[in-house]
Scaffold this motif. Structure first.
Motif, short mmCIF file in Angstrom:
data_model
loop_
_atom_site.label_atom_id
_atom_site.label_comp_id
_atom_site.label_asym_id
_atom_site.label_seq_id
_atom_site.Cartn_x
_atom_site.Cartn_y
_atom_site.Cartn_z
N ASN A 134 1.65 16.98 -33.39
CA ASN A 134 2.48 17.94 -32.66
C ASN A 134 3.49 18.52 -33.64
O ASN A 134 4.32 17.80 -34.19
N VAL A 135 3.43 19.83 -33.85
CA VAL A 135 4.32 20.50 -34.79
C VAL A 135 5.39 21.26 -34.02
O VAL A 135 5.08 22.16 -33.24
N LYS A 136 6.64 20.87 -34.24
CA LYS A 136 7.75 21.62 -33.66
C LYS A 136 7.96 22.89 -34.48
O LYS A 136 8.07 22.84 -35.71
N LYS A 137 8.04 24.03 -33.81
CA LYS A 137 8.31 25.29 -34.52
C LYS A 137 9.75 25.29 -35.02
O LYS A 137 10.67 25.05 -34.26
N GLY A 138 9.92 25.55 -36.30
CA GLY A 138 11.26 25.59 -36.87
C GLY A 138 12.12 26.67 -36.22
O GLY A 138 11.63 27.74 -35.88
N GLN A 139 13.41 26.37 -36.09
CA GLN A 139 14.34 27.34 -35.51
C GLN A 139 14.41 28.61 -36.35
O GLN A 139 14.85 29.66 -35.87
N PHE A 140 13.96 28.52 -37.59
CA PHE A 140 14.05 29.60 -38.56
C PHE A 140 12.75 30.40 -38.67
O PHE A 140 12.64 31.25 -39.55
N LEU A 162 -0.99 20.17 -31.38
CA LEU A 162 -0.09 20.73 -30.39
C LEU A 162 0.99 21.51 -31.13
O LEU A 162 1.43 21.11 -32.21
N LEU A 163 1.44 22.61 -30.53
CA LEU A 163 2.53 23.39 -31.09
C LEU A 163 3.66 23.42 -30.07
O LEU A 163 3.42 23.62 -28.88
N THR A 164 4.88 23.21 -30.54
CA THR A 164 6.01 23.11 -29.62
C THR A 164 7.08 24.15 -29.94
O THR A 164 7.56 24.22 -31.08
N GLU A 165 7.45 24.92 -28.94
CA GLU A 165 8.54 25.89 -29.03
C GLU A 165 9.84 25.18 -28.67
O GLU A 165 9.92 24.47 -27.66
N ARG A 166 10.89 25.38 -29.50
CA ARG A 166 12.16 24.69 -29.24
C ARG A 166 13.36 25.58 -29.54
O ARG A 166 14.43 25.10 -29.94
N GLY A 167 13.18 26.90 -29.36
CA GLY A 167 14.29 27.81 -29.57
C GLY A 167 14.37 28.32 -30.99
O GLY A 167 13.80 27.75 -31.92
N ALA A 168 15.10 29.43 -31.16
CA ALA A 168 15.28 30.05 -32.46
C ALA A 168 16.76 30.22 -32.74
O ALA A 168 17.56 30.45 -31.83
N SER A 169 17.13 30.12 -34.01
CA SER A 169 18.54 30.26 -34.39
C SER A 169 19.07 31.62 -33.98
O SER A 169 18.44 32.65 -34.21
#
Length: 274
Positions: A134-140, A162-169
Protein backbone atom coordinates in the motif's frame (compact mmCIF):
# COMPACT_ATOMS: atom_id res chain seq x y z
CA UNK A 1 -9.26 -2.83 -11.94
CA UNK A 2 -7.47 -5.81 -10.40
CA UNK A 3 -8.84 -7.78 -7.49
CA UNK A 4 -6.49 -8.57 -4.62
CA UNK A 5 -6.91 -11.61 -2.39
CA UNK A 6 -6.42 -11.52 1.35
CA UNK A 7 -6.73 -14.60 3.57
CA UNK A 8 -10.47 -14.23 4.22
CA UNK A 9 -11.79 -11.79 1.62
CA UNK A 10 -11.02 -10.11 -1.69
CA UNK A 11 -10.77 -6.40 -2.37
CA UNK A 12 -10.84 -4.43 -5.57
CA UNK A 13 -13.10 -4.55 -8.59
CA UNK A 14 -16.76 -5.09 -7.71
CA UNK A 15 -15.86 -6.28 -4.20
CA UNK A 16 -17.47 -3.48 -2.20
CA UNK A 17 -16.05 -1.08 0.33
CA UNK A 18 -13.34 -2.23 2.75
CA UNK A 19 -11.86 -0.64 5.86
CA UNK A 20 -8.30 -0.20 7.12
CA UNK A 21 -8.45 0.89 10.76
CA UNK A 22 -6.58 0.90 14.05
CA UNK A 23 -4.56 3.19 16.33
CA UNK A 24 -1.82 5.31 14.81
CA UNK A 25 0.96 3.60 16.73
CA UNK A 26 1.20 0.44 18.82
CA UNK A 27 0.92 1.32 22.50
CA UNK A 28 0.36 -1.48 25.03
CA UNK A 29 -0.46 -5.02 23.93
CA UNK A 30 -3.61 -4.96 26.06
CA UNK A 31 -4.91 -1.78 24.41
CA UNK A 32 -4.14 -3.11 20.91
CA UNK A 33 -5.94 -6.38 21.52
CA UNK A 34 -9.01 -4.69 22.98
CA UNK A 35 -9.17 -2.18 20.12
CA UNK A 36 -8.83 -4.96 17.54
CA UNK A 37 -11.61 -6.91 19.26
CA UNK A 38 -13.99 -3.94 19.16
CA UNK A 39 -13.09 -3.08 15.58
CA UNK A 40 -13.80 -6.63 14.47
CA UNK A 41 -17.18 -6.57 16.21
CA UNK A 42 -18.10 -3.29 14.50
CA UNK A 43 -16.93 -4.43 11.08
CA UNK A 44 -18.67 -7.80 11.36
CA UNK A 45 -21.96 -6.17 12.32
CA UNK A 46 -21.75 -3.88 9.28
CA UNK A 47 -20.41 -6.58 6.92
CA UNK A 48 -17.29 -4.53 6.17
CA UNK A 49 -14.03 -6.36 5.41
CA UNK A 50 -11.49 -5.10 7.96
CA UNK A 51 -7.70 -4.79 7.82
CA UNK A 52 -6.15 -3.91 11.18
CA UNK A 53 -3.54 -1.14 11.07
CA UNK A 54 -1.05 0.10 13.62
CA UNK A 55 2.57 1.21 13.31
CA UNK A 56 5.37 -0.54 15.17
CA UNK A 57 7.59 2.48 14.47
CA UNK A 58 6.66 6.05 13.54
CA UNK A 59 10.00 7.03 12.05
CA UNK A 60 8.81 10.38 10.67
CA UNK A 61 7.66 12.06 13.88
CA UNK A 62 8.14 15.83 14.14
CA UNK A 63 10.46 15.71 17.17
CA UNK A 64 13.22 13.39 18.30
CA UNK A 65 11.40 13.30 21.64
CA UNK A 66 8.13 12.01 20.14
CA UNK A 67 6.84 8.53 20.96
CA UNK A 68 7.64 6.18 18.06
CA UNK A 69 6.25 2.83 19.19
CA UNK A 70 7.75 -0.43 20.45
CA UNK A 71 9.94 -1.11 17.41
CA UNK A 72 10.06 -3.87 14.81
CA UNK A 73 10.46 -7.03 16.91
CA UNK A 74 8.06 -6.23 19.73
CA UNK A 75 5.57 -4.54 17.41
CA UNK A 76 5.41 -7.44 14.99
CA UNK A 77 4.87 -9.84 17.88
CA UNK A 78 1.77 -7.87 18.92
CA UNK A 79 0.50 -7.65 15.33
CA UNK A 80 0.98 -11.41 14.90
CA UNK A 81 -1.10 -12.01 18.03
CA UNK A 82 -3.90 -9.79 16.66
CA UNK A 83 -3.71 -11.55 13.30
CA UNK A 84 -4.02 -15.00 14.85
CA UNK A 85 -6.45 -14.28 17.69
CA UNK A 86 -8.95 -12.24 15.66
CA UNK A 87 -8.28 -13.71 12.20
CA UNK A 88 -7.63 -10.25 10.77
CA UNK A 89 -5.15 -9.24 8.08
CA UNK A 90 -2.65 -6.73 9.46
CA UNK A 91 -0.86 -3.71 8.01
CA UNK A 92 2.02 -1.56 9.23
CA UNK A 93 4.55 0.92 7.83
CA UNK A 94 8.04 0.00 6.73
CA UNK A 95 10.79 2.59 6.41
CA UNK A 96 13.88 0.76 5.18
CA UNK A 97 14.71 -1.99 2.72
CA UNK A 98 16.06 -4.11 5.59
CA UNK A 99 12.70 -4.03 7.37
CA UNK A 100 10.74 -5.35 4.41
CA UNK A 101 11.64 -9.05 4.67
CA UNK A 102 11.16 -9.29 8.44
CA UNK A 103 7.90 -7.35 8.34
CA UNK A 104 6.57 -9.53 5.52
CA UNK A 105 6.80 -12.60 7.75
CA UNK A 106 3.88 -11.18 9.75
CA UNK A 107 2.18 -8.43 7.79
CA UNK A 108 -0.33 -9.05 5.03
CA UNK A 109 0.18 -5.53 3.70
CA UNK A 110 3.39 -3.50 3.75
CA UNK A 111 2.65 0.22 3.82
CA UNK A 112 4.97 2.79 2.28
CA UNK A 113 4.63 6.09 4.17
CA UNK A 114 3.76 9.18 2.14
CA UNK A 115 7.17 10.80 2.68
CA UNK A 116 8.85 7.69 1.22
CA UNK A 117 6.61 7.00 -1.77
CA UNK A 118 9.37 7.92 -4.25
CA UNK A 119 12.07 5.77 -2.61
CA UNK A 120 12.76 3.31 -5.42
CA UNK A 121 14.78 0.77 -3.43
CA UNK A 122 12.18 0.68 -0.65
CA UNK A 123 9.31 0.14 -3.10
CA UNK A 124 11.19 -2.61 -4.90
CA UNK A 125 12.19 -4.33 -1.64
CA UNK A 126 8.56 -4.30 -0.48
CA UNK A 127 7.40 -5.64 -3.83
CA UNK A 128 9.90 -8.50 -3.78
CA UNK A 129 8.40 -9.89 -0.57
CA UNK A 130 5.29 -10.84 -2.55
CA UNK A 131 3.06 -9.12 -0.01
CA UNK A 132 0.46 -6.51 -0.88
CA UNK A 133 2.04 -3.05 -0.99
CA UNK A 134 0.00 0.00 0.00
CA UNK A 135 1.62 3.23 -1.17
CA UNK A 136 0.54 6.47 0.47
CA UNK A 137 0.59 9.32 -2.05
CA UNK A 138 3.02 11.97 -0.89
CA UNK A 139 1.55 15.32 0.11
CA UNK A 140 3.97 16.83 -2.41
CA UNK A 141 2.81 14.74 -5.39
CA UNK A 142 0.11 14.98 -8.01
CA UNK A 143 -2.08 11.88 -8.31
CA UNK A 144 -0.90 11.14 -11.84
CA UNK A 145 2.69 10.92 -10.58
CA UNK A 146 1.78 7.78 -8.63
CA UNK A 147 2.03 5.86 -11.87
CA UNK A 148 5.81 5.89 -11.31
CA UNK A 149 5.39 4.18 -7.92
CA UNK A 150 3.16 1.57 -9.55
CA UNK A 151 5.78 0.89 -12.24
CA UNK A 152 8.51 0.43 -9.64
CA UNK A 153 6.48 -2.21 -7.80
CA UNK A 154 5.42 -3.94 -11.01
CA UNK A 155 9.07 -4.03 -12.14
CA UNK A 156 9.70 -6.49 -9.28
CA UNK A 157 6.91 -8.76 -10.52
CA UNK A 158 4.31 -7.69 -7.96
CA UNK A 159 0.82 -6.63 -9.01
CA UNK A 160 -0.71 -6.59 -5.54
CA UNK A 161 -0.88 -2.84 -5.07
CA UNK A 162 -3.05 -0.37 -3.19
CA UNK A 163 -2.77 3.40 -3.61
CA UNK A 164 -3.86 5.74 -0.84
CA UNK A 165 -4.87 9.39 -1.12
CA UNK A 166 -4.10 11.40 2.05
CA UNK A 167 -4.33 15.05 1.06
CA UNK A 168 -1.96 17.50 -0.60
CA UNK A 169 0.12 20.29 0.93
CA UNK A 170 -1.72 23.61 0.88
CA UNK A 171 0.56 26.32 2.20
CA UNK A 172 2.21 25.75 5.57
CA UNK A 173 0.87 23.23 8.11
CA UNK A 174 -2.24 22.47 6.08
CA UNK A 175 -3.58 19.85 3.70
CA UNK A 176 -6.42 19.86 1.21
CA UNK A 177 -8.21 16.87 -0.31
CA UNK A 178 -8.86 16.83 -4.04
CA UNK A 179 -11.38 14.08 -4.72
CA UNK A 180 -10.32 13.98 -8.38
CA UNK A 181 -7.29 12.06 -7.12
CA UNK A 182 -9.44 8.98 -6.53
CA UNK A 183 -10.59 8.33 -10.12
CA UNK A 184 -7.24 9.56 -11.48
CA UNK A 185 -5.28 6.95 -9.49
CA UNK A 186 -7.86 4.25 -10.26
CA UNK A 187 -6.79 4.58 -13.89
CA UNK A 188 -3.61 2.70 -12.98
CA UNK A 189 -5.77 -0.39 -12.48
CA UNK A 190 -5.49 -0.88 -8.72
CA UNK A 191 -7.80 -0.22 -5.75
CA UNK A 192 -7.62 3.29 -4.29
CA UNK A 193 -8.02 3.99 -0.58
CA UNK A 194 -8.90 7.34 1.00
CA UNK A 195 -7.12 8.15 4.25
CA UNK A 196 -9.76 10.20 6.05
CA UNK A 197 -7.73 10.86 9.19
CA UNK A 198 -4.33 11.92 7.85
CA UNK A 199 -6.14 14.13 5.35
CA UNK A 200 -7.29 16.34 8.25
CA UNK A 201 -3.84 16.47 9.81
CA UNK A 202 -2.14 19.85 10.25
CA UNK A 203 1.47 18.73 9.72
CA UNK A 204 3.86 20.14 12.28
CA UNK A 205 1.31 22.73 13.38
CA UNK A 206 1.82 22.07 17.09
CA UNK A 207 5.52 22.85 16.90
CA UNK A 208 7.01 19.54 18.03
CA UNK A 209 4.05 17.49 16.79
CA UNK A 210 1.29 17.63 14.22
CA UNK A 211 -2.17 18.89 15.01
CA UNK A 212 -5.42 18.02 13.26
CA UNK A 213 -9.08 18.79 12.66
CA UNK A 214 -10.95 15.66 13.67
CA UNK A 215 -14.31 17.31 12.98
CA UNK A 216 -13.66 17.08 9.23
CA UNK A 217 -12.98 13.32 9.11
CA UNK A 218 -16.65 12.42 8.61
CA UNK A 219 -17.43 14.86 5.75
CA UNK A 220 -14.25 13.91 3.91
CA UNK A 221 -14.92 10.19 4.35
CA UNK A 222 -18.45 10.62 3.03
CA UNK A 223 -17.17 12.65 0.05
CA UNK A 224 -14.49 10.10 -0.79
CA UNK A 225 -16.96 7.21 -0.81
CA UNK A 226 -19.29 9.27 -3.00
CA UNK A 227 -16.31 9.89 -5.31
CA UNK A 228 -15.86 6.12 -5.66
CA UNK A 229 -12.94 5.11 -3.44
CA UNK A 230 -12.55 1.36 -3.00
CA UNK A 231 -11.54 1.49 0.65
CA UNK A 232 -11.33 3.82 3.64
CA UNK A 233 -8.35 4.24 5.94
CA UNK A 234 -9.11 5.63 9.38
CA UNK A 235 -6.97 5.73 12.47
CA UNK A 236 -9.14 5.16 15.53
CA UNK A 237 -8.41 5.15 19.24
CA UNK A 238 -10.39 4.57 22.45
CA UNK A 239 -9.19 7.92 23.82
CA UNK A 240 -7.54 9.99 21.07
CA UNK A 241 -7.22 13.10 23.21
CA UNK A 242 -4.63 11.22 25.27
CA UNK A 243 -2.98 9.27 22.45
CA UNK A 244 0.80 9.60 22.09
CA UNK A 245 0.64 10.12 18.30
CA UNK A 246 -1.84 11.78 15.91
CA UNK A 247 -4.54 12.16 18.57
CA UNK A 248 -6.07 15.36 17.07
CA UNK A 249 -7.00 13.61 13.83
CA UNK A 250 -7.93 10.12 15.07
CA UNK A 251 -11.57 9.04 15.33
CA UNK A 252 -12.84 8.08 18.80
CA UNK A 253 -13.70 4.39 18.69
CA UNK A 254 -17.19 5.07 20.07
CA UNK A 255 -17.97 7.33 17.08
CA UNK A 256 -16.86 4.86 14.42
CA UNK A 257 -20.05 2.75 14.01
CA UNK A 258 -22.27 5.68 13.06
CA UNK A 259 -19.74 7.04 10.58
CA UNK A 260 -19.37 3.63 8.95
CA UNK A 261 -23.15 3.29 8.70
CA UNK A 262 -23.25 6.63 6.88
CA UNK A 263 -20.53 5.74 4.37
CA UNK A 264 -22.08 2.35 3.75
CA UNK A 265 -25.38 3.99 2.83
CA UNK A 266 -23.57 6.30 0.43
CA UNK A 267 -21.63 3.40 -1.06
CA UNK A 268 -24.80 1.38 -1.58
CA UNK A 269 -26.61 4.36 -3.10
CA UNK A 270 -24.03 5.15 -5.75
CA UNK A 271 -23.77 1.50 -6.78
CA UNK A 272 -27.47 0.64 -6.79
CA UNK A 273 -28.91 -0.20 -10.23
CA UNK A 274 -30.77 2.65 -11.90
Amino acid sequence: MKTIKLPRFTIGKDQGLFLIAGPCVIESEKMMLETARQLKEIATELSLPLIFKSSYDKANRSSVQSFRGPGLVKGLKILRKIKEEFELPVLSDIHTEEEAKAAAEVLDILQIPAFLCRQTDLLVAAARTGRIVNVKKGQFMAPWEMGNAVEKIESAGNQKILLTERGASFGYNNLVSDMRAIPIMQRFGYPVVFDATHSVQLPGAAGKSSSGQREFVAPLARAAVAAGCDGLFMEVHPDPDHAPSDGPNMVPLKDLPELLRQVKRIHDAIRSPK
